[in-house]
Design a protein around this motif. Structure first.
Motif, PDB file in Angstrom:
ATOM      1  N   THR A   2       0.840  -1.196   0.000  1.00  0.00           N
ATOM      2  CA  THR A   2       0.000   0.000   0.000  1.00  0.00           C
ATOM      3  C   THR A   2       0.877   1.248   0.000  1.00  0.00           C
ATOM      4  OG1 THR A   2      -0.235  -0.593   2.296  1.00  0.00           O
ATOM      5  CG2 THR A   2      -2.238  -0.550   0.996  1.00  0.00           C
ATOM      6  N   LEU A   3       0.377   2.236  -0.703  1.00  0.00           N
ATOM      7  CA  LEU A   3       1.087   3.507  -0.710  1.00  0.00           C
ATOM      8  C   LEU A   3       0.835   4.200   0.625  1.00  0.00           C
ATOM      9  CD1 LEU A   3       0.166   4.801  -4.240  1.00  0.00           C
ATOM     10  CD2 LEU A   3       2.455   4.263  -3.448  1.00  0.00           C
ATOM     11  N   ALA A   4       1.881   4.752   1.156  1.00  0.00           N
ATOM     12  CA  ALA A   4       1.724   5.436   2.442  1.00  0.00           C
ATOM     13  C   ALA A   4       0.896   6.701   2.275  1.00  0.00           C
ATOM     14  CB  ALA A   4       3.090   5.762   3.026  1.00  0.00           C
ATOM     15  N   THR A   5       1.126   7.355   1.145  1.00  0.00           N
ATOM     16  CA  THR A   5       0.414   8.617   0.912  1.00  0.00           C
ATOM     17  C   THR A   5      -0.105   8.654  -0.518  1.00  0.00           C
ATOM     18  OG1 THR A   5       2.470   9.599   0.231  1.00  0.00           O
ATOM     19  CG2 THR A   5       1.812   9.966   2.520  1.00  0.00           C
ATOM     20  N   LEU A   6      -0.901   9.630  -0.788  1.00  0.00           N
ATOM     21  CA  LEU A   6      -1.358   9.825  -2.161  1.00  0.00           C
ATOM     22  C   LEU A   6      -0.192  10.313  -3.013  1.00  0.00           C
ATOM     23  CD1 LEU A   6      -4.738  11.675  -1.532  1.00  0.00           C
ATOM     24  CD2 LEU A   6      -4.461   9.358  -2.405  1.00  0.00           C
ATOM     25  N   THR A   8       1.826  12.665  -5.669  1.00  0.00           N
ATOM     26  CA  THR A   8       1.801  14.113  -5.885  1.00  0.00           C
ATOM     27  C   THR A   8       2.263  14.394  -7.308  1.00  0.00           C
ATOM     28  OG1 THR A   8       4.098  14.600  -5.357  1.00  0.00           O
ATOM     29  CG2 THR A   8       2.546  14.425  -3.499  1.00  0.00           C
ATOM     30  N   ASP A  11       5.571  13.180  -8.662  1.00  0.00           N
ATOM     31  CA  ASP A  11       5.732  11.846  -9.261  1.00  0.00           C
ATOM     32  C   ASP A  11       5.504  11.970 -10.759  1.00  0.00           C
ATOM     33  OD1 ASP A  11       5.984  10.314  -6.786  1.00  0.00           O
ATOM     34  OD2 ASP A  11       3.928  10.986  -6.425  1.00  0.00           O
ATOM     35  N   ALA A  23      -7.501  12.883  -4.978  1.00  0.00           N
ATOM     36  CA  ALA A  23      -7.883  12.899  -3.568  1.00  0.00           C
ATOM     37  C   ALA A  23      -9.271  12.315  -3.369  1.00  0.00           C
ATOM     38  CB  ALA A  23      -7.817  14.328  -3.027  1.00  0.00           C
ATOM     39  N   ARG A  27      -7.316   6.612  -1.179  1.00  0.00           N
ATOM     40  CA  ARG A  27      -6.170   5.707  -1.128  1.00  0.00           C
ATOM     41  C   ARG A  27      -6.509   4.300  -1.615  1.00  0.00           C
ATOM     42  NH1 ARG A  27      -2.900   5.334   3.070  1.00  0.00           N
ATOM     43  NH2 ARG A  27      -2.933   3.118   2.575  1.00  0.00           N
ATOM     44  N   ASP A  31      -4.737   1.294  -4.729  1.00  0.00           N
ATOM     45  CA  ASP A  31      -4.075   0.007  -4.507  1.00  0.00           C
ATOM     46  C   ASP A  31      -4.656  -1.109  -5.353  1.00  0.00           C
ATOM     47  OD1 ASP A  31      -2.432   1.153  -2.656  1.00  0.00           O
ATOM     48  OD2 ASP A  31      -3.864   0.850  -1.020  1.00  0.00           O
TER      49      ASP A  31
END
Lengths: 251, 247
Positions: A2-6, A8, A11, A23, A27, A31
């Motif tokens: 899983t990604l820790a954060t969205l 940005t 990336d 947003a 989240r 995944d």
């Protein structure tokens, strides 16, 4: 994982994304990958009309075994942020075909992100993306092609063309080629332009009303993305979905 | 049928037509000749309604209506046909699809029923034969890969299918070899030579006028019609040149 954060905009793969839409996706959506494994010598075709009135993310991870082939044809025409990602790994002699259309207005971002990995020799890939936008909308194509060191005789092509019907709409093309083999063919091209006024006048001079002239020209333009889609019913479904989005576009 | 009165037209800031007056009654084939830069193509583009041509004065009446108030597709539905000097290529659209859309759009605007696919193909086949054009060519994309001569023949097939009452043909003879010129000329005669139709034939050369015999010939120079006469005027121009005739 899983990604820790969205993600940005820093990336690379999300550089032109609608971060508000991301947003709102949340989240969990980020995944979810759909895995498609295509056995040696077999083929799959996926025809999709994506996009609705809420953000959508569609992610495909495709493994093509030796001599396998996969074809994706997608009309991306929702009224909210819609992103389609396809990651493909091609074994020897495999083929990947991608035909995508982003079309729409209303300030919405619609995008395709592909990563095509030619992992073994003699595989081929062909991607044709067409974008038609107006009313402050954005169409993106981020296409990465990776050719492994021993993947000789790779033949990979990607072609992106955008038609902007009015000022304020935009298109972003990000071709990325990473080639480690030396006996390969990799072609890529990107153009952004406006509707052919000469063709529009020619049609009107024959009696075709402006809306129909625009529809015919857009149909011809996006038709390239679906030339390799031989199922007539699916061909019509995808084309009609795209042209339906054109209703109400500026003339 | 067509009455042009004191027409002034600019392209950008540049005046091109400077008080052009011309009347073409029904049943007439009227040739327009003139040196390069005289305004011949501007005249045809203004009549067709091409964007970028600003009418700064004068009027054009077509079958009793103010032609300049109409959009290009409305002009076509009223019976005006503009034959292009450089027919436009439209990749991805077949001639058959384009022309069926065009004909049916015109018919709808006139309150007529659209033609079915079968009816249209029958009509298209008949008109293509008139111009000795293969139906296979009509199934191809509009003007894409056509030679100069084929484009001009395709224009005339379009004219045959759309069956206008008034045709403005802008150098339809340019790019044609001798045989194609005869075919195109015969096509113009068959399609447009009628008591209730008329043609404005813009050309540089007498050779088209040998096939399509004009009733009147006008010389356009400096944005105006400077002389009008019978077919003999074109012969004099061919023999003596513009300077001598206009002197």
């Amino acid at each position: 994982m899983t990604l820790a954060t969205l993600p940005t905009r820093r990336d690379e793969a999300w550089r032109y994304a609608d971060m508000d839409g991301v947003a709102r996706l949340g989240r969990e959506a980020l995944d979810q990958w759909q895995a498609i494994d295509v056995a040696a010598g077999t083929s799959v075709t996926r025809c999709l009309v994506v996009g609705n009135d809420a953000p959508e993310l569609h992610r495909f991870r495709v493994q093509l075994a030796e001599g396998a082939s996969a074809a994706f044809f997608i009309t991306n025409a929702g009224s909210d942020y819609t992103r389609v990602e396809v990651e493909v790994r091609l074994a020897r002699g495999a083929h990947f075909e991608f035909g995508g259309v982003t079309i729409g207005g209303a300030g919405v971002t619609r995008e395709f992100v592909t990563q095509v990995i030619h992992a073994e020799p003699e595989a081929t890939s062909n991607q044709t993306i067409r974008a038609v936008h107006w009313a402050g909308a954005t169409g993106n194509f981020l296409g990465e092609i990776k050719v492994a060191r021993h993947a000789q005789k790779t033949d990979a092509a990607q072609d992106f063309k955008a038609l902007l019907l009015e000022a304020g709409a935009s298109a972003n093309a990000v071709p990325q080629l990473e080639i480690f083999a030396d006996d390969v063919k990799c072609a890529h091209g990107a153009t952004v332009g406006a509707l052919d006024e000469a063709a529009r006048f020619y049609m009107m001079a024959r009696g075709v009303d402006p809306a129909t002239a625009q529809r015919l020209l857009v149909q011809a333009f996006i038709g390239d993305a679906f030339v390799s889609l031989y199922d007539a019913g699916e061909h019509e479904r995808l084309l009609e979905a795209a042209l339906a989005a054109l209703e109400g576009a500026r003339l | 049928m067509l009455i042009i009165d004191n027409l002034h037209t600019s392209v950008g800031d540049k005046p091109i037509l400077k008080g052009l007056s011309l009347t073409v009654p029904a049943g007439e084939i009227h040739a327009i000749m003139g040196p390069n830069g005289a305004g011949k193509s501007t005249l045809s583009n203004v009549l067709g309604g091409k964007p970028g041509y600003e009418v700064t004065g004068g009027s054009v009446s077509f079958r009793g209506e103010d032609l300049l108030a109409l959009d290009p597709h409305e002009r076509a539905a009223k019976g005006l046909f503009l034959g292009f000097q450089y027919p436009v290529e439209i990749p991805g659209v077949s001639n058959v699809q384009f022309l069926r859309e065009a004909l049916n759009a015109q018919r709808r605007q006139r309150g007529e029923d659209p033609l079915s696919g079968g009816e249209f193909l029958k009509l298209a086949k008949e008109k293509a034969a008139l111009l000795q054009m293969d139906m296979d060519m009509l199934k191809r994309q509009v003007n894409v890969g056509f030679s100069g001569g084929e484009k001009k023949r395709a224009e005339m097939v379009q004219m045959g299918i759309l069956d206008p009452t008034f045709a403005v043909l802008d150098e339809t003879d340019s790019g044609l070899d001798i045989d194609a010129l005869r075919i195109v000329g015969a096509g113009i005669n068959t399609i447009m030579r009628a008591p209730d139709k008329a043609v404005l034939l813009i050309t540089h050369y007498q050779r088209l006028l040998d096939v399509v015999k004009p009733d009147k010939v006008s010389i356009l120079a400096g944005g105006r019609i400077v002389e009008t006469g019978g077919p003999e005027l074109a012969l004099r121009l061919e023999a003596e040149g513009y300077d001598a005739v206009m002197a």
